[in-house]
Scaffold this motif. Structure first.
Motif, short mmCIF file in Angstrom:
data_model
loop_
_atom_site.label_atom_id
_atom_site.label_comp_id
_atom_site.label_asym_id
_atom_site.label_seq_id
_atom_site.Cartn_x
_atom_site.Cartn_y
_atom_site.Cartn_z
N ASP A 1 1.01 -1.08 0.09
CA ASP A 1 0.28 -0.18 -0.01
C ASP A 1 1.00 1.55 0.03
O ASP A 1 2.06 1.11 0.43
CB ASP A 1 -1.14 -0.24 1.20
N ILE A 2 0.30 2.40 -0.08
CA ILE A 2 0.72 3.92 -0.77
C ILE A 2 0.33 4.64 1.02
O ILE A 2 -0.64 4.14 1.80
CB ILE A 2 0.66 4.62 -1.39
N THR A 3 0.95 5.44 1.40
CA THR A 3 0.07 6.48 2.32
C THR A 3 -0.31 7.43 1.80
O THR A 3 -0.71 7.74 1.06
CB THR A 3 1.70 7.26 3.26
N ARG A 4 -1.00 8.06 2.86
CA ARG A 4 -2.41 8.80 2.56
C ARG A 4 -2.41 10.03 3.25
O ARG A 4 -1.86 9.33 5.11
CB ARG A 4 -4.17 7.93 2.23
N ASP B 1 4.48 14.58 5.57
CA ASP B 1 3.70 15.42 5.12
C ASP B 1 4.41 14.82 3.52
O ASP B 1 3.73 14.47 2.20
CB ASP B 1 3.80 16.84 4.52
N SER B 2 6.04 14.33 4.25
CA SER B 2 6.78 13.89 2.88
C SER B 2 6.73 13.05 2.42
O SER B 2 7.18 12.24 1.04
CB SER B 2 8.42 13.92 3.39
N ASN B 3 5.56 11.62 2.88
CA ASN B 3 5.95 10.54 2.82
C ASN B 3 4.68 10.48 2.16
O ASN B 3 4.17 8.93 1.78
CB ASN B 3 5.68 9.31 4.14
N VAL B 4 3.30 11.21 2.03
CA VAL B 4 2.12 11.58 1.23
C VAL B 4 2.37 10.82 -0.22
O VAL B 4 2.83 11.50 -1.44
CB VAL B 4 1.72 12.31 1.60
N GLY B 5 1.66 9.83 -0.83
CA GLY B 5 1.79 8.86 -2.07
C GLY B 5 3.33 8.48 -2.35
O GLY B 5 3.14 7.29 -3.41
N ILE B 6 3.64 8.16 -1.44
CA ILE B 6 5.38 7.65 -1.74
C ILE B 6 4.75 5.40 -0.52
O ILE B 6 3.43 5.74 0.19
CB ILE B 6 6.37 7.15 -1.16
N GLY B 7 5.12 4.20 -0.69
CA GLY B 7 4.95 2.92 -0.42
C GLY B 7 4.95 3.49 1.16
O GLY B 7 5.49 4.13 1.48
#
Length: 365
Positions: free
Chosen positions: A161-164, A176-182
């Motif tokens: 999954d990815i982060t939301r 915030d920097s992790n949103v959208g990455i695995g």
């Protein structure tokens, strides 16, 4: 008979209380264990000399106590881990950095166990155990962080999954920097900031019945399942059949009812119920339940949650693993079941599941 040069040392983590009836209560502060003993007044008095500086000879000279009587009193307190070796921490042969990192835990273990040798044995098992975690979201991520802080150093983490943005409410790795990455690379960044010495292999993979577990996790010792998709009951059955066949440990954590404060189960091959036993149990227990189809087709927005409830699930899972490492036989006696913490009245709703003798996986079926 004790040497006259022996210097008794009262465990630093033990408080001592006594009443007018000469009843002494020793309280282990970290574990809350209590030991009560009736003692003569002059023996209660000598407790104040057990600082690691006074010898037996010093105590005999200062107080009206017989050497034999003092010998048996000290011997009893040692058997209960109330008196310990003052230099036990220095004798544990881990490197300085590792020992300092898990210092509080080593002291906790010393309160639980009988010697520094036993403490070293358990912590070394933790240090060398290879752990795989399926699903590192709201529960699995916190389990990973807690295990790292407990001194586990070898991991495989598996998630697709990815982060939301909504992950800020429950996930340990949110930024915030992790949103959208695995989730896998996100949690690896978190762990590297906690302990750069940890060996962690991240695998972005969706667990299915087609997954080659031998290739993926054949070299691990314990598997923790927090993969709720498509349903943790299905993924646990697949993993359970694998661990029974290959004599590995499985802990099923989180995932039940939106993984809110669930108490999971340890699966020890041919000793505890396996996931098929649990499935057989629920098939019988819920045979009269007739679920009604929910009128809302997509219910993703309706599942509430609290980070504290997720951490509750993660923490109880880690405590269970630690308890199994310390005393497997005792743990197994009370480990056959599942439960949930109920927020409304702070109670635990639990039930027991027994091994199914007719189970085709771990029984005689």
């Amino acid at each position: 008979m004790l040497s006259l040069e022996y210097k008794p040392f009262l465990n630093e983590g033990v408080d001592v209380y006594y009443d007018d009836n000469n009843l002494v209560t020793f309280v282990f502060l970290s574990t809350r264990k209590r030991i009560q003993v009736s003692a003569k007044k002059h023996l209660i008095k000598v407790l104040s000399y057990f600082d690691g500086n006074n010898t037996v000879e010093d105590i005999l000279k200062a107080e009206s106590v017989e050497r034999e009587e003092l010998h048996y009193f000290i011997q009893y307190l040692e058997s209960k881990n109330i008196l310990i070796d003052m230099k036990w921490f220095l004798k544990i042969p881990f490197d300085t950095n590792y020992k300092e990192k898990v210092k509080k835990q080593l002291f906790f273990l010393m309160d639980m166990l009988s010697s520094c040798d036993d403490v070293y044995k358990i912590q070394n098992k933790i240090k060398s155990t290879h752990v795989a975690i399926f699903g590192i979201g709201a529960v699995g991520g916190w389990i990973l962080v807690e295990l790292v802080k407990m001194g586990f150093e070898r991991f495989k983490i598996i998630d697709h999954d990815i982060t939301r943005s909504s992950d800020i409410s429950r996930h340990t790795f949110f930024s915030d920097s992790n949103v959208g990455i695995g989730k896998v690379p996100a949690i690896i960044k978190t762990i590297e900031n906690i302990d750069s010495n940890v060996s962690i292999e991240g695998i972005e993979h969706n667990l299915t019945t087609e997954t080659n577990l031998d290739k993926l996790i054949g070299d691990v010792d314990i598997i923790i399942n927090c993969a709720e998709e498509p349903y943790i009951g299905y993924t646990s059955i697949y993993l359970s059949r694998y661990v029974v066949k290959n004599n590995k440990l499985l802990f099923v954590a989180g995932g039940f009812d939106a993984h809110l404060a669930s108490l999971g189960e340890m699966i020890v091959p041919y000793v505890t119920p396996c996931s098929d036993c649990y499935n057989n149990y629920f098939t019988k227990a819920l045979k009269d339940w007739k679920p009604s189809k929910h009128p809302v087709e997509y219910r993703g927005k309706g599942m509430g949650g609290l980070i504290s409830l997720n951490i509750f699930s993660a923490s109880t899972a880690c405590l269970s693993i630690l308890k199994y490492f310390i005393a497997p036989d005792e743990f197994i006696k009370s480990a056959n079941g599942r439960g949930e913490f109920k927020f409304d009245d702070y109670s635990i709703d639990s039930f027991t599941v027994k091994k199914d003798p007719g189970c085709r996986v771990c029984g005689n079926g």
